[in-house]
Scaffold this motif. Structure first.
Motif: not given
Lengths: 170, 229
Positions: A9, A12-13, A15-16, B16, B42, B46, B86, B192, B195
């Motif tokens: 998790y 993931t964040w 990367v974003h 989210l 996730y 993605s 992604f 997502f 987002f």
């Protein structure tokens, strides 16, 4: 909870957020550059003057109106959205020459700095009360993509040369 | 439109957060894998979002090839870029899940390899756009995108038609996902997707601004060169 889960998790964040920060940094840089470009360069103002000097002699030629249209588009790109009285003046005196060019217009209610610049530097335009009374402003929205080349080509087509130093069409 | 952006931003943040709560607290714990299975909430959304973005890139590229439309070119670029982000998430979260479940970070399984190839194709697409100075760059990129998109169905259906180490499809293809897990999965995907739309929207605006600035710089250069002549 499992450490792999948190790692996934968090990754993931990371990367974003890394991507979003890259985009926002680029946006901030572009905004700065764009604001710097907002100021009208001297060459541009000289070109406006030169074209307006040509106006009396050439106002009926299509090339001249194309040049003016290109010029207004340049002003719009630099944040000056209206061209106002000048365009109305040209329309009012060109007996449909502008419409024959197939150029489209959009009505805007703003009197912009660009108009003020033109009017201050060309007080003769103020004499046309019929234009000023009509109100509203008009801006060119359709233009040649390679407008500046067109503009210079137009000037050269007339056997003239634009000297950006003196600001005159020779 | 100016109001829509902050509204969508707030909605996305709320969605989210809600999706994260659902994934961590509401979704049932999987019997054999335990909590590590929650990476799935996730990883899979993605992947689906990346596929949709690459599909958008394909459609926009085709529109560009037919009409030479600048907006389509920008949409193609933006969707590829966000799609790569992604897809990167997919390639990062997958091995983090695989390590405790399979005992290895990576294997050259068909699904994994094709996903890596997909990522490489779109990274090369972005490299082409970034470093080529040719006027034909959008055209070349559009052609590359059309061929690159062929890998998307290969990746998606690789676990349907081939025996791979990657888990079988959980929705369709004979999968048997707990309905509560399915619901959480869809909530996360919706979050997502919102987002992704928000990020694409921001990136689209940045690209428009970038093109305006570059165009003006080019015009100024032209003005200067005319003056210097």
């Amino acid at each position: 909870m499992n450490s792999y889960l948190y790692a996934a998790y968090a990754a993931t964040w990371i990367v974003h957020i890394a991507y979003l920060s890259m985009v926002s940094r680029r946006y901030a840089r572009l905004r700065r550059e764009s604001e710097l470009q907002m100021s009208l360069p001297d060459e541009f103002l000289k070109l406006v003057d030169a074209l307006l000097h040509q106006y009396e002699a050439n106002y009926k030629s299509q090339e001249f109106f194309q040049s003016i249209g290109c010029l207004f588009e340049f002003a719009r790109k630099r944040g000056f959205s209206g061209t106002g009285e000048l365009v109305q003046f040209l329309q009012g005196n060109s007996a449909g020459a502008v419409s024959r060019l197939g150029l489209r217009y959009e009505v805007s209610q703003h009197v912009t700095l660009f108009e003020k610049v033109i009017l201050e530097r060309n007080p003769a335009l103020r004499l046309h009360d019929d234009v000023r009374r009509s109100g509203g402003t008009v801006a060119f929205t359709d233009y040649s993509r390679d407008w500046l080349q067109d503009l210079v080509r137009t000037i050269e087509y007339h056997g003239l040369h634009w000297d950006p130093v003196s600001g005159r069409i020779l | 439109m100016k109001r829509a952006f902050p509204i969508l931003a707030v909605l996305t943040a709320v969605l989210l957060s809600y999706a994260l709560y659902q994934a961590l607290e509401v979704a049932p714990t999987e019997a054999t894998m335990g909590d590590v299975q929650r990476i799935f909430y996730y990883h899979v959304p993605s992947a689906w979002t990346a596929f949709l973005l690459f599909l958008t890139n394909f459609v926009a590229s085709v529109v560009y090839l037919i009409r030479r439309n600048t907006k389509a070119d920008i949409v193609a670029l933006v969707s590829a870029e966000v799609g790569v982000v992604f897809c990167t998430v997919v390639l990062v979260t997958g091995p983090i899940w695989a390590r405790p479940v399979w005992g290895i970070w990576w294997t050259w399984d068909l699904r994994l390899t094709l996903t890596l190839v997909l990522w490489l194709i779109y990274v090369s697409y972005l490299m082409l756009r970034r470093f080529s100075s040719s006027g034909q760059t959008p055209l070349m990129a559009a052609v590359l995108a059309v061929f690159g998109a062929l890998d998307v169905p290969l990746v998606y259906f690789s676990i349907w038609y081939f025996r791979t180490q990657h888990p079988s499809p959980v929705i369709g293809g004979g999968g048997s996902l707990d309905p509560r897990m399915g619901r959480v999965l869809l909530i996360n995907w919706a979050a997502f997707l919102c987002f992704a739309v928000l990020v694409c929207w921001s990136r689209y605006r940045v690209e428009r601004l970038q093109r305006e600035v570059e165009e003006t710089q080019a015009l100024e250069g032209l003005l200067e060169s005319r003056g210097a002549r």
